[in-house]
Design a protein around this motif. Structure first.
Motif, PDB file in Angstrom:
ATOM      1  N   ALA A   1       0.820  -1.496   0.371  1.00 38.36           N
ATOM      2  CA  ALA A   1       0.021  -0.343  -0.067  1.00 38.36           C
ATOM      3  C   ALA A   1       0.921   1.451  -0.084  1.00 38.36           C
ATOM      4  O   ALA A   1       2.050   1.049   0.078  1.00 38.36           O
ATOM      5  N   PRO A   2       0.426   2.272  -0.674  1.00 30.55           N
ATOM      6  CA  PRO A   2       1.144   3.483  -0.502  1.00 30.55           C
ATOM      7  C   PRO A   2       1.802   3.684   0.980  1.00 30.55           C
ATOM      8  O   PRO A   2       1.356   3.655   2.143  1.00 30.55           O
ATOM      9  N   GLY A   3       2.839   4.114   0.787  1.00 36.38           N
ATOM     10  CA  GLY A   3       3.303   4.602   1.994  1.00 36.38           C
ATOM     11  C   GLY A   3       4.191   3.024   3.039  1.00 36.38           C
ATOM     12  O   GLY A   3       4.982   3.167   3.861  1.00 36.38           O
ATOM     13  N   ASP A   4       4.174   2.258   2.025  1.00 37.52           N
ATOM     14  CA  ASP A   4       5.155   0.970   2.380  1.00 37.52           C
ATOM     15  C   ASP A   4       6.252   1.023   1.957  1.00 37.52           C
ATOM     16  O   ASP A   4       6.599   1.303   0.460  1.00 37.52           O
ATOM     17  N   PHE A   5       7.425  -0.592   2.353  1.00 34.93           N
ATOM     18  CA  PHE A   5       8.828  -0.028   1.450  1.00 34.93           C
ATOM     19  C   PHE A   5       8.522  -1.560   1.016  1.00 34.93           C
ATOM     20  O   PHE A   5       8.346  -2.491   1.228  1.00 34.93           O
TER      21      PHE A   5
END
Length: 290
Positions: free
Chosen positions: A96-100
């Motif tokens: 998800a957006p924000g994940d690495f």
């Protein structure tokens, strides 16, 4: 052997608190000018070199970045371990957006870039079956976990030419191919790092779901920038943790990244172009001296 950690990233990632002896250093290369000067210094007793991939102020697009000059410049500064930090779109709901994502594979769909140091006059073939260094990737994963960010170990990165984002049809196709994330900069960067015998790891910061996701629509640059700003602190914390996890001494890479050219050069010594051999003195001098 002394370890020197290189970081290839965007604005803000090189602003690491506690960097001692910090100075911007211009480096000339036989392949032209790098994206910018290199910020060098010492962090927790380990030498560091930070190169803004797009230049300060984001002046280079993904197709106009001089990837060969960037890698050569870092090699001149004795970088042994290179961590790439870059923004990507995601093809997976769970990324998800924000994940690495610690990338371990690539599909290279770029077409307008110089992809090798070795051209007519001195031909070489290195293996990129496993295009990142597992040891360095493990360290990057550990550093990312230490920041508290949601991080995924392993993923296939689709490298597109850009600078435009994907059409919906392209996004769906790449997703069907089994790709996990999409970006514009890790190729040919990873290939050139391998040719230069530098251990390379890719930390991909998810900013969006590309255009395949029915609930998110088209990629909006404003959303990407907002997510990137939110992730800057995590990226800086990841980089700051690397010296303590890697240490100041670089032992031979267990995966052979630092010996990638051992049997790669095919052109007979008497047939090699002296001008090209001279240009290769930094990235391939170890094997060309004989």
């Amino acid at each position: 052997m002394e370890r020197v950690i290189g970081v290839m990233g965007g604005s803000g990632v090189y602003e690491i608190e506690g960097l001692e002896e910090a100075r911007w250093q211009s480096v000339e290369t036989p392949w032209g000018a790098p994206s910018d000067a290199v910020l060098t210094g010492v962090l927790s007793g380990v030498r560091m070199a930070f190169l803004p991939r797009h230049g300060r102020g984001h002046v280079h697009g993904p197709s106009s970045v001089n990837y060969r000059a960037n890698i050569d410049a870092l090699k001149q500064l004795d970088v042994t371990d290179l961590v790439s930090v870059s923004a990507v779109g995601s093809f997976r709901e769970e990324m998800a957006p924000g994940d690495f994502v610690i990338v371990d594979q690539f599909i290279d769909r770029t077409f307008a870039r110089e992809k090798s140091f070795f051209t007519s006059g001195c031909v070489a073939h290195v293996s990129v079956a496993h295009p990142v260094c597992d040891r360095l990737s493990d360290i990057a994963f550990e550093a990312a976990r230490g920041t508290g960010v949601s991080v995924h170990r392993g993923g296939t990165y689709l490298a597109m030419e850009g600078p435009q984002f994907s059409s919906v049809a392209e996004s769906r196709m790449y997703r069907d191919w089994g790709c996990d994330v999409i970006g514009m900069t890790n190729m040919p960067e990873a290939k050139l790092a391998r040719e230069a015998e530098i251990c390379y790891a890719s930390v991909a910061m998810v900013t969006d779901y590309d255009s395949w996701h029915p609930g998110h629509g088209a990629v909006e640059i404003t959303d990407i920038l907002a997510t990137l700003r939110a992730n800057t602190a995590n990226a800086k914390a990841l980089v700051a943790a690397l010296p303590g996890l890697l240490g100041a001494t670089h032992a031979p890479c267990p995966h052979g990244c630092d010996r990638a050219l051992e049997h790669a050069i095919m052109t007979a010594p008497e047939k090699r172009d002296p001008a090209l051999v001279s240009k290769l003195s930094t990235v391939a001098g170890r094997v060309l001296k004989g």
